[in-house]
Design a protein around this motif. Structure first.
Motif, PDB file in Angstrom:
ATOM      1  N   LYS A  33       0.834  -1.211   0.000  1.00 28.17           N
ATOM      2  CA  LYS A  33       0.000   0.000   0.000  1.00 28.17           C
ATOM      3  C   LYS A  33       0.862   1.251   0.000  1.00 28.17           C
ATOM      4  O   LYS A  33       0.531   2.256  -0.618  1.00 28.17           O
ATOM      5  CB  LYS A  33      -0.927   0.000   1.222  1.00 28.17           C
ATOM      6  N   GLU A  34       1.979   1.182   0.700  1.00 27.20           N
ATOM      7  CA  GLU A  34       2.883   2.332   0.785  1.00 27.20           C
ATOM      8  C   GLU A  34       3.926   2.319  -0.331  1.00 27.20           C
ATOM      9  O   GLU A  34       4.833   3.143  -0.358  1.00 27.20           O
ATOM     10  CB  GLU A  34       3.588   2.336   2.146  1.00 27.20           C
ATOM     11  N   LYS A  35       3.774   1.363  -1.273  1.00 29.13           N
ATOM     12  CA  LYS A  35       4.669   1.224  -2.425  1.00 29.13           C
ATOM     13  C   LYS A  35       6.130   1.065  -2.002  1.00 29.13           C
ATOM     14  O   LYS A  35       7.044   1.654  -2.592  1.00 29.13           O
ATOM     15  CB  LYS A  35       4.502   2.419  -3.374  1.00 29.13           C
ATOM     16  N   ILE A  36       6.313   0.259  -0.962  1.00 30.14           N
ATOM     17  CA  ILE A  36       7.655  -0.072  -0.492  1.00 30.14           C
ATOM     18  C   ILE A  36       7.925  -1.531  -0.828  1.00 30.14           C
ATOM     19  O   ILE A  36       7.175  -2.416  -0.419  1.00 30.14           O
ATOM     20  CB  ILE A  36       7.790   0.136   1.028  1.00 30.14           C
ATOM     21  N   LYS A  37       8.969  -1.785  -1.577  1.00 27.87           N
ATOM     22  CA  LYS A  37       9.314  -3.151  -1.953  1.00 27.87           C
ATOM     23  C   LYS A  37      10.566  -3.584  -1.198  1.00 27.87           C
ATOM     24  O   LYS A  37      11.609  -2.928  -1.290  1.00 27.87           O
ATOM     25  CB  LYS A  37       9.563  -3.254  -3.459  1.00 27.87           C
ATOM     26  N   PRO A  38      10.486  -4.675  -0.425  1.00 31.55           N
ATOM     27  CA  PRO A  38      11.694  -5.179   0.235  1.00 31.55           C
ATOM     28  C   PRO A  38      12.772  -5.512  -0.792  1.00 31.55           C
ATOM     29  O   PRO A  38      12.477  -5.994  -1.882  1.00 31.55           O
ATOM     30  CB  PRO A  38      11.193  -6.443   0.950  1.00 31.55           C
ATOM     31  N   LEU A  39      14.010  -5.244  -0.438  1.00 31.35           N
ATOM     32  CA  LEU A  39      15.130  -5.497  -1.332  1.00 31.35           C
ATOM     33  C   LEU A  39      16.124  -6.449  -0.698  1.00 31.35           C
ATOM     34  O   LEU A  39      16.265  -6.501   0.530  1.00 31.35           O
ATOM     35  CB  LEU A  39      15.856  -4.184  -1.667  1.00 31.35           C
ATOM     36  N   MET A  58       7.914  -7.479   9.176  1.00 27.97           N
ATOM     37  CA  MET A  58       7.109  -6.478   9.855  1.00 27.97           C
ATOM     38  C   MET A  58       7.683  -5.069   9.733  1.00 27.97           C
ATOM     39  O   MET A  58       6.963  -4.080   9.787  1.00 27.97           O
ATOM     40  CB  MET A  58       6.970  -6.831  11.343  1.00 27.97           C
ATOM     41  N   GLU A  59       9.001  -5.003   9.588  1.00 33.16           N
ATOM     42  CA  GLU A  59       9.642  -3.682   9.529  1.00 33.16           C
ATOM     43  C   GLU A  59      10.896  -3.750   8.669  1.00 33.16           C
ATOM     44  O   GLU A  59      11.664  -4.703   8.751  1.00 33.16           O
ATOM     45  CB  GLU A  59      10.004  -3.205  10.941  1.00 33.16           C
ATOM     46  N   ILE A  60      11.075  -2.732   7.821  1.00 36.19           N
ATOM     47  CA  ILE A  60      12.300  -2.586   7.031  1.00 36.19           C
ATOM     48  C   ILE A  60      13.073  -1.409   7.591  1.00 36.19           C
ATOM     49  O   ILE A  60      12.567  -0.283   7.627  1.00 36.19           O
ATOM     50  CB  ILE A  60      11.986  -2.346   5.540  1.00 36.19           C
TER      51      ILE A  60
END
Length: 291
Positions: A33-39, A58-60
């Motif tokens: 939803k926040e347009k954050i993609k894990p890398l 849960m958190e990046i």
């Protein structure tokens, strides 16, 4: 929750290395939803499901660096590998890799591989081109083992991205440094003299002596559209240094009078090859601004 680092990501699943082992995890829907993609390379907190030993990210944590191509976070340095034969070194492409490293504020190390295939005179010629750039250069050969220990020391306790064209020996070098990796290596196409891609996706590989490396697919080009004409010299350390003594502050080191950079090229302080690549990139940037 426990802390770990993402070492691989495939199809929405992320493999997180922790003190308790490696866990297959999914990312919270909130990230999408926040347009954050894990890398790969992200330091994360995960919540484990004790029933099936999977988890949720849960958190990046905040990223120190973030590369787009390859998509990887928190890299300390770039190991730019070019072979000196089979395939022949493309210094125009090497300089583009160096520019990207400068842009991302990565410590760039140049590795000239397969030195066992060339003469000492050819090696001296190539090294002279980069002797005044300030970049650390390591000469390597998986045949003679030269430079392997030097490269190992550079990698220790760092997160390093391995970059360079296909076929230059990135995977072979990594296998020599860390045999347990058993990375697939590719042959050189007899017809094109170019390497066949062997690495299909980015993953973080842990080194037994400390640190991680990212083995990435080979690249064929790098976009320089992010650079303004007046800023190009910043990405060439030796040109930037000599530009301080040019007659005009806005000198582009092309056709301007009183240019100390052109003078330095004639005197051998700046290599002709690097300067010609600078002019090539300057022309490319000018043309891109017209459209």
């Amino acid at each position: 929750m426990i802390e770990g680092i993402i070492i691989k990501g495939i199809g929405g699943l992320y493999y997180v290395d922790t003190d308790r082992g490696v866990f297959e995890c999914k990312a919270r829907g909130l990230f999408r939803k926040e347009k954050i993609k894990p890398l790969v390379g992200d330091n994360v907190l995960i919540d484990l499901n004790d029933i099936d030993n999977t988890g949720y990210i849960m958190e990046i944590k905040s990223r120190n660096t973030e590369l787009i191509r390859p998509p990887v976070a928190n890299v300390n340095q770039s190991i730019i590998v070019f072979s000196l034969k089979n395939p022949k070194p493309n210094l125009w492409l090497l300089d583009r890799f160096l520019i990207l490293s400068e842009k991302e504020k990565l410590n760039a190390i140049i590795v000239f591989n397969k030195i066992d295939l060339i003469s000492d005179d050819v090696l001296k010629y190539i090294l002279k081109i980069y002797e005044n750039t300030g970049y650390k250069i390591i000469k390597t050969s998986t045949k003679s083992k030269e430079g392997i220990n030097d490269l190992k020391e550079i990698l220790k306790d760092n997160i390093s991205v391995f970059a360079g064209p296909s076929g230059v020996g990135k995977s072979s070098l990594l296998n020599e440094i860390e045999p347990d990796l058993k990375l697939q290596t590719g042959d050189i196409s007899a017809k094109t003299k170019r390497g066949k891609h062997t690495t299909r996706s980015s993953s973080l590989l842990e080194l037994s002596f400390g640190g991680f490396v990212v083995d990435t697919p080979g690249f064929s080009s790098l976009d320089l559209s992010f650079i303004k004409e007046e800023n190009l010299e910043i990405f060439f350390p030796e040109i930037n240094e000599e530009s301080l003594y040019c007659k005009f502050n806005d000198c582009k080191h092309n056709k301007e009078p009183g240019c100390n950079v052109k003078k330095s090229v004639k005197e051998g302080k700046i290599s002709k090859e690097r300067y010609e690549n600078y002019l090539s990139f300057l022309s490319e940037i000018k043309k891109s601004r017209r459209y």
